[in-house]
Enzyme design. Structure first.
Site, mmCIF file in Angstrom:
data_model
loop_
_atom_site.group_PDB
_atom_site.id
_atom_site.type_symbol
_atom_site.label_atom_id
_atom_site.label_comp_id
_atom_site.label_asym_id
_atom_site.label_seq_id
_atom_site.Cartn_x
_atom_site.Cartn_y
_atom_site.Cartn_z
ATOM 1 N N ASP A 195 1.580 10.502 3.605
ATOM 2 C CA ASP A 195 2.297 11.293 4.595
ATOM 3 C C ASP A 195 1.321 12.263 5.258
ATOM 4 O O ASP A 195 1.121 13.384 4.828
ATOM 5 C CB ASP A 195 3.428 12.058 3.894
ATOM 6 C CG ASP A 195 4.481 12.500 4.880
ATOM 7 O OD1 ASP A 195 4.388 12.123 6.059
ATOM 8 O OD2 ASP A 195 5.402 13.226 4.458
ATOM 9 N N LYS A 247 10.859 3.397 3.061
ATOM 10 C CA LYS A 247 10.882 4.859 2.973
ATOM 11 C C LYS A 247 11.717 5.306 1.793
ATOM 12 O O LYS A 247 12.864 4.878 1.628
ATOM 13 C CB LYS A 247 11.503 5.439 4.263
ATOM 14 C CG LYS A 247 10.627 5.313 5.495
ATOM 15 C CD LYS A 247 9.581 6.418 5.504
ATOM 16 C CE LYS A 247 9.049 6.782 6.857
ATOM 17 N NZ LYS A 247 9.894 7.306 7.852
ATOM 18 N N GLU A 288 0.861 -1.196 0.000
ATOM 19 C CA GLU A 288 0.000 0.000 0.000
ATOM 20 C C GLU A 288 0.887 1.232 0.000
ATOM 21 O O GLU A 288 1.989 1.193 0.543
ATOM 22 C CB GLU A 288 -0.855 0.029 1.282
ATOM 23 C CG GLU A 288 -1.761 -1.168 1.442
ATOM 24 C CD GLU A 288 -2.396 -1.210 2.839
ATOM 25 O OE1 GLU A 288 -2.348 -0.200 3.558
ATOM 26 O OE2 GLU A 288 -2.920 -2.271 3.195
ATOM 27 N N CYS A 321 9.248 47.692 2.478
ATOM 28 C CA CYS A 321 9.422 48.881 1.650
ATOM 29 C C CYS A 321 8.450 49.924 2.185
ATOM 30 O O CYS A 321 7.275 49.641 2.396
ATOM 31 C CB CYS A 321 9.086 48.536 0.201
ATOM 32 S SG CYS A 321 8.576 49.951 -0.785
ATOM 33 N N CYS A 368 4.525 52.413 -4.109
ATOM 34 C CA CYS A 368 5.360 51.359 -4.716
ATOM 35 C C CYS A 368 4.528 50.515 -5.683
ATOM 36 O O CYS A 368 3.540 49.896 -5.289
ATOM 37 C CB CYS A 368 5.942 50.471 -3.618
ATOM 38 S SG CYS A 368 6.890 49.078 -4.255
ATOM 39 N N CYS A 405 14.018 49.857 -1.700
ATOM 40 C CA CYS A 405 13.131 48.897 -2.368
ATOM 41 C C CYS A 405 13.623 48.652 -3.790
ATOM 42 O O CYS A 405 13.865 49.612 -4.526
ATOM 43 C CB CYS A 405 11.698 49.428 -2.392
ATOM 44 S SG CYS A 405 10.593 48.458 -3.439
ATOM 45 N N CYS A 445 10.664 50.343 -6.214
ATOM 46 C CA CYS A 445 10.345 51.775 -6.265
ATOM 47 C C CYS A 445 11.449 52.667 -5.714
ATOM 48 O O CYS A 445 11.376 53.887 -5.811
ATOM 49 C CB CYS A 445 9.029 52.057 -5.539
ATOM 50 S SG CYS A 445 9.172 51.930 -3.743
ATOM 51 N N LYS A 456 2.262 4.652 1.313
ATOM 52 C CA LYS A 456 2.344 5.231 2.662
ATOM 53 C C LYS A 456 2.077 6.723 2.542
ATOM 54 O O LYS A 456 2.909 7.490 2.078
ATOM 55 C CB LYS A 456 3.726 4.975 3.247
ATOM 56 C CG LYS A 456 3.879 5.454 4.683
ATOM 57 C CD LYS A 456 5.148 4.861 5.260
ATOM 58 C CE LYS A 456 5.559 5.420 6.609
ATOM 59 N NZ LYS A 456 4.807 6.442 7.233
ATOM 60 N N TYR A 488 -6.900 1.951 6.456
ATOM 61 C CA TYR A 488 -6.088 0.803 6.071
ATOM 62 C C TYR A 488 -5.961 -0.288 7.128
ATOM 63 O O TYR A 488 -5.288 -1.276 6.913
ATOM 64 C CB TYR A 488 -4.681 1.257 5.664
ATOM 65 C CG TYR A 488 -4.054 2.246 6.625
ATOM 66 C CD1 TYR A 488 -3.722 1.891 7.915
ATOM 67 C CD2 TYR A 488 -3.810 3.560 6.218
ATOM 68 C CE1 TYR A 488 -3.165 2.792 8.793
ATOM 69 C CE2 TYR A 488 -3.238 4.484 7.096
ATOM 70 C CZ TYR A 488 -2.918 4.086 8.386
ATOM 71 O OH TYR A 488 -2.369 4.989 9.256
HETATM 72 S S1 IVH Z 1 -0.386 0.354 8.702
HETATM 73 C C1 IVH Z 1 0.088 -1.944 12.409
HETATM 74 N N1 IVH Z 1 -0.722 1.399 6.306
HETATM 75 O O1 IVH Z 1 2.671 5.221 8.682
HETATM 76 C C2 IVH Z 1 -0.167 -1.182 11.169
HETATM 77 N N2 IVH Z 1 0.253 2.758 7.994
HETATM 78 O O2 IVH Z 1 5.241 4.696 9.945
HETATM 79 C C3 IVH Z 1 0.113 0.258 11.342
HETATM 80 N N3 IVH Z 1 0.756 5.043 7.272
HETATM 81 O O3 IVH Z 1 1.489 5.128 11.993
HETATM 82 C C4 IVH Z 1 -0.005 1.121 10.213
HETATM 83 N N4 IVH Z 1 0.023 4.838 5.221
HETATM 84 O O4 IVH Z 1 0.357 6.732 10.284
HETATM 85 C C5 IVH Z 1 -0.274 1.611 7.553
HETATM 86 N N5 IVH Z 1 -1.110 2.195 4.151
HETATM 87 C C6 IVH Z 1 -0.673 2.401 5.405
HETATM 88 C C7 IVH Z 1 -0.139 3.652 5.826
HETATM 89 C C8 IVH Z 1 0.313 3.776 7.139
HETATM 90 C C9 IVH Z 1 0.571 5.664 6.102
HETATM 91 C C10 IVH Z 1 1.361 5.687 8.467
HETATM 92 C C11 IVH Z 1 0.637 5.450 9.758
HETATM 93 C C12 IVH Z 1 1.621 4.755 10.645
HETATM 94 C C13 IVH Z 1 2.922 5.193 10.064
HETATM 95 C C14 IVH Z 1 4.032 4.225 10.423
#
Ligand code: IVH
Length: 673
Positions: free
Chosen positions: A120, A319, A116, A431, A436, A413, A416, A118, A230
């Site tokens: 942010d 990551k 999946e 300024c 201006c 500035c 101007c 991740k 998720y």
């Molecule tokens: S699973 C035990 N799935 O990443 C399972 N986490 O670094 C826990 N996150 O705390 C999380 N996308 O905030 C999971 N598809 C995803 C995610 C995800 C983002 C975040 C989540 C977690 C952090 C861990």
């Protein structure tokens, strides 16, 4: 025959919940926005007429509630784990080896994984009891987070009630997901904050977290947040799934939004190929992702692998490496903003960072340039923080660095030539030129922008040309522009000139709050403008208010109040006000959101301990009915509502002869309770 309001309200709730699910989760709208709004208005009217019809899962509850004084802690029924990280392909292979050992997998067998994206953002836990969202909370330390229910209720992608038609849901279930903000929304939020002179968010993750951890949920309601779910925490009786892939599909059937970019993969080499593919493609997404989460697909296998003290052994987060590159600073220029603020900007040898070419990076202000000691000619490391705003991270100090001149803020500035000044204790240099052209252009751009008068055909380039040609001396001159003016300047075709004129004419009809926003009063952004519009009802009245009166308006602090008074005292503002009245604009006074306005013109001060509600709740009731809540007692105070142990404010009220009432009397006046 009259329709039974109870069943009508239920019908409307069902209709609206279903429409919202189809729109936000399935991406397949079934009714128009207008139909949706009409049904919502009807439901709101029914609930107002009879508050007993209001249910916690009503779609009308998405607008935010009264501001909280503080968050209360929420203990997760099942702990929210974090994830261990992988930074390389070998880390992923090591993870696979651990999983195989843990499961006693025969050599040659490929482990089924789900990969999946991740997102942010920030993790949240959503508790549903009998299918109704009862608590939404942050992760906190994993055991205990903060109860942010009113905020999460404003997130459209979070269902207030689960769908149980196709798949029954457990009577209590904790669903986990990630709340995040898209790049588009992040830019819009920051733009608005910049215009209001508020600090901007560094990246979408901070913006999402700042919006969720917000005591005033009406602010959260104004931000478009997303939520992809998720995982599942506690669930009475367990869940009817045997794999993570089924679980994700099941969450979708219950009404949650699930990231469509998931893949069921066989073995770690397929996972690695998938991860590599997303490393290339990640910049095509409309939101930030910082990696790929890899999970063992089989839920029984997950359970048998278990967790360490922090992380599950069945999942890992790959990551992506931070996106930093080095390039040369060709020049450092200063941009002039609407209020004259000078922002140093590094002009860079163009370089590709994470899929986009970057040729400039902000240096924020003079102190930042000093701290990083950035000089023209230096090689610098830049990064796209949160994939969006490029910034200079550091200087790579080479042999010549010391011999390059230090950069300093220009004392004139750049546009101007007026003097510049950095006020004591402030980070910004401004300024001081009143005429201006750079400031004027920014002011007009702001006036015409989407959040203000919304004159979409009047773009920045056209504004610059019109200012340079002397056709615009202040934002209001926009309304005096003729087609001939435009055709003369731009040498634009008849049709395009007509479009601009039409777009200007369309902007003659705008709500008061947008006009106030557009005036660009220092310290006043869209939120304060809305409050001011509500409280004043007209621009004339706002212009006549003193700083002392403005301070009594909830949400307007002393600094903002002084700034507003100063703004309306300026000669240039008087010119603008005169032009507004000459220009035949149809500025609509705000309608009250709800309530009957019985407290119109009344100012309340709450003091001492209240019994049935918190002070912010009481203040919200006063405001909802058109009144003002203030923190201090003066001759202008209409009522002091005194609770248990009221002290100096009560004394002052008695000394000034202000009416003092009890909490119960206040509720009686308000028609509540
Ligand atoms: S699973 C035990 N799935 O990443 C399972 N986490 O670094 C826990 N996150 O705390 C999380 N996308 O905030 C999971 N598809 C995803 C995610 C995800 C983002 C975040 C989540 C977690 C952090 C861990």
């Amino acid at each position: 025959m009259s329709i039974d309001p109870v069943s009508r309200a239920a019908e409307l709730r069902r209709l609206l919940t279903d429409a919202s699910y189809r729109y936000h989760v399935l991406d397949q709208p079934t009714i128009s926005d207008a139909e949706y709004d009409r049904a919502l208005a009807e439901l709101r009217a029914l609930e107002e007429a009879d508050p007993s019809l209001l249910t916690p899962d009503s779609p009308t509850q998405r607008v935010g509630a009264a501001p909280l004084g503080q968050f209360t802690p929420h203990v997760h029924r099942e702990r929210m784990l974090s994830l261990s990280n992988a930074f390389s392909e070998d880390d992923l292979r090591d993870f696979d080896a651990r999983v195989r050992r843990g499961l006693d997998a025969p050599e040659g067998d490929q482990i089924p994984y789900v990969a999946e994206l991740k997102m942010d953002g920030l993790a949240v836990s959503l508790t549903y009891v009998e299918g109704v969202l009862t608590v939404g909370s942050t992760r906190g330390d994993g055991y205990q987070g903060e109860d942010v229910t009113p905020n999460l209720k404003t997130v459209r992608e979070i269902p207030l009630r689960l769908r149980g038609d196709a798949l029954p849901y457990p009577s209590l279930i904790e669903v986990r997901g990630e709340v995040f903000m898209s790049h588009e929304e992040f830019s819009a939020v920051n733009e608005a904050r910049e215009e209001a002179g508020e600090p901007t968010f560094a990246n979408p993750r901070n913006a999402a977290a700042g919006s969720v951890r917000q005591l005033d949920s009406s602010i959260t309601a104004g931000r478009r947040l997303n939520c992809y779910c998720y995982a599942i925490g506690a669930a009475t009786g367990g869940v009817p799934f045997s794999t993570q892939a089924e679980l994700l599909a099941g969450l979708g059937r219950w009404g949650f939004r699930v990231n469509p970019d998931v893949a069921a993969l066989s073995g770690i080499e397929e996972v690695i190929a998938y991860v590599r593919q997303w490393e290339e493609r990640k910049d095509t997404l409309p939101y930030d992702m910082d990696g790929v989460v890899v999970k063992v697909d089989n839920l029984r296998a997950q359970r048998s692998l278990g967790a360490t003290s922090h992380d599950p052994r069945w999942a890992i987060a790959y990551k992506f490496p931070a996106q930093q590159v080095s390039t040369q600073v060709l020049d450092i220029i200063t941009n002039v903003g609407r209020t004259g603020a000078l922002t140093p900007v590094a002009m860079l040898q163009p370089v590709a960072v994470g899929g986009v070419t970057v040729s400039k990076a902000t240096l924020h202000n003079e102190d930042e340039v000093r701290r990083k000691d950035v000089r023209i000619g230096d090689t610098v490391v830049i990064q796209r923080a949160g994939e969006v705003i490029p910034e200079v991270v550091s200087v790579i100090v080479d042999a010549e660095h010391a011999s390059r001149p230090e950069w300093s803020m220009p004392d004139r500035c750049p546009v101007c030539g007026s003097e510049t000044q950095r006020a004591e204790g402030e980070a910004v240099t401004r300024c001081l030129g009143i005429a201006c052209p750079a400031q004027l252009k920014r002011r007009i751009e702001h006036f015409a922008s989407r959040g203000a008068m919304d004159i979409d055909r009047l773009g920045d380039k056209l504004i610059a040309r019109l200012v340079d040609a002397g056709k615009l001396a202040d934002p209001l001159d926009v309304f005096a522009l003729t087609k001939d003016d435009l055709m003369e300047i731009e040498r634009m075709a008849d049709k395009s000139a007509q479009n601009v004129v039409d777009s200007i004419n369309a902007a003659r009809v705008r709500p008061l709050e947008r006009l106030i926003t557009g005036l660009g009063i220092p310290q006043v952004g869209a939120t304060a403008a809305r409050t001011l519009a509500q409280q004043s009802g007209s621009l004339e009245r706002l212009a006549a208010m003193t700083a002392d009166e403005l301070k009594l308006v909830h949400g307007i602090g002393p600094v903002v109040a002084e700034s507003i008074e100063r703004f309306f005292r300026q000669d240039e503002t008087q010119v603008v006000l005169r032009k507004i009245s000459e220009q035949n604009l149809k500025i609509a006074a705000p309608e009250r959101q709800d309530g009957d306005g019985r407290f119109e013109g009344k100012t309340f001060v709450f003091t001492g301990a209240l019994e049935t509600m918190t002070r912010p709740e009481a203040e919200a009731i006063a405001r909802r009915l058109g009144g003002t809540a203030s923190g201090s007692v003066s001759k202008k105070t209409s009522y002091v509502v005194a609770g248990e142990n009221a002290g100096s404010k009560l004394e002052k009220a008695n000394a000034l002869g202000v009416t003092v009432i009890t909490e119960a009397e206040f509720l009686g006046l308000a028609g509540v309770g």
